[in-house]
Motif scaffolding. Structure first.
Motif, PDB file in Angstrom:
ATOM      1  N   TYR A  88       0.744  -1.333  -0.149  1.00  0.00           N
ATOM      2  CA  TYR A  88       0.121   0.126  -0.072  1.00  0.00           C
ATOM      3  C   TYR A  88       0.768   1.280   0.067  1.00  0.00           C
ATOM      4  O   TYR A  88       1.856   1.190   0.721  1.00  0.00           O
ATOM      5  CB  TYR A  88      -0.911   0.075   1.262  1.00  0.00           C
ATOM      6  CG  TYR A  88      -1.746   1.379   1.454  1.00  0.00           C
ATOM      7  CD1 TYR A  88      -3.019   1.472   0.898  1.00  0.00           C
ATOM      8  CD2 TYR A  88      -1.238   2.223   2.349  1.00  0.00           C
ATOM      9  CE1 TYR A  88      -3.632   2.611   1.171  1.00  0.00           C
ATOM     10  CE2 TYR A  88      -1.903   3.300   2.491  1.00  0.00           C
ATOM     11  CZ  TYR A  88      -3.095   3.643   1.934  1.00  0.00           C
ATOM     12  OH  TYR A  88      -4.013   4.611   2.121  1.00  0.00           O
ATOM     13  N   ILE A  89       0.406   2.357  -0.704  1.00  0.00           N
ATOM     14  CA  ILE A  89       1.200   3.544  -0.642  1.00  0.00           C
ATOM     15  C   ILE A  89       0.119   4.700  -0.361  1.00  0.00           C
ATOM     16  O   ILE A  89      -0.946   4.654  -1.217  1.00  0.00           O
ATOM     17  CB  ILE A  89       1.964   3.779  -1.785  1.00  0.00           C
ATOM     18  CG1 ILE A  89       2.969   4.962  -1.784  1.00  0.00           C
ATOM     19  CG2 ILE A  89       1.266   3.769  -3.091  1.00  0.00           C
ATOM     20  CD1 ILE A  89       3.977   5.226  -2.891  1.00  0.00           C
ATOM     21  N   VAL A 118       6.206  -3.291  -9.194  1.00  0.00           N
ATOM     22  CA  VAL A 118       5.237  -2.362  -8.590  1.00  0.00           C
ATOM     23  C   VAL A 118       3.553  -3.340  -8.982  1.00  0.00           C
ATOM     24  O   VAL A 118       3.439  -3.588 -10.248  1.00  0.00           O
ATOM     25  CB  VAL A 118       4.794  -1.057  -9.152  1.00  0.00           C
ATOM     26  CG1 VAL A 118       3.317  -0.352  -8.845  1.00  0.00           C
ATOM     27  CG2 VAL A 118       6.122  -0.205  -8.987  1.00  0.00           C
ATOM     28  N   VAL A 157      -1.009  -0.835  -5.891  1.00  0.00           N
ATOM     29  CA  VAL A 157       0.009   0.364  -6.123  1.00  0.00           C
ATOM     30  C   VAL A 157       0.167   1.082  -7.487  1.00  0.00           C
ATOM     31  O   VAL A 157       0.119   2.548  -7.159  1.00  0.00           O
ATOM     32  CB  VAL A 157       1.769   0.095  -5.503  1.00  0.00           C
ATOM     33  CG1 VAL A 157       2.478   1.258  -5.454  1.00  0.00           C
ATOM     34  CG2 VAL A 157       1.404  -0.571  -4.231  1.00  0.00           C
TER      35      VAL A 157
END
Length: 100
Positions: free
Chosen positions: A50-51, A78, A82
């Motif tokens: 998670y970002i 990635v 994300v």
């Protein structure tokens, strides 16, 4: 969040695992600031789940830091969740990003 750092010559790879959010983003920022005299930074998000916006801010600052010295900056491995955040923010057009 766990960060694994590999530095070889003037190239650094930071592998980030877990969540890159308000609580953990400063830690990544400190790791990036501690790198000196690097010409290439790779953020390996293979295990990033998670970002958040705070994490994006650190990524943008790292990008600007490298580009100001004509360095290379890329994000690799990635996942789709994300990547969706990068696409929604338009950063997929700015950064060199490689999906899983």
């Amino acid at each position: 969040m766990t960060i694994t750092k590999t530095v070889e010559y003037n190239k650094a790879i930071l592998s980030v695992e877990g969540w890159l959010d308000t609580n953990s983003a400063p830690e990544l920022g400190r790791e990036i600031e501690a790198l000196s005299d690097i010409e290439s930074l790779i953020l390996d998000f293979d295990k990033l789940e998670y970002i958040a916006s705070a994490g994006l801010r650190i990524v943008v600052l790292a990008y600007k830091q490298l580009k100001s010295t004509n360095g290379e900056f890329s994000i690799i491995h990635v996942n789709s969740e994300v990547m969706e955040v990068f696409k929604l923010t338009g950063f997929d057009q700015t950064f060199d990003i490689q999906a899983k």
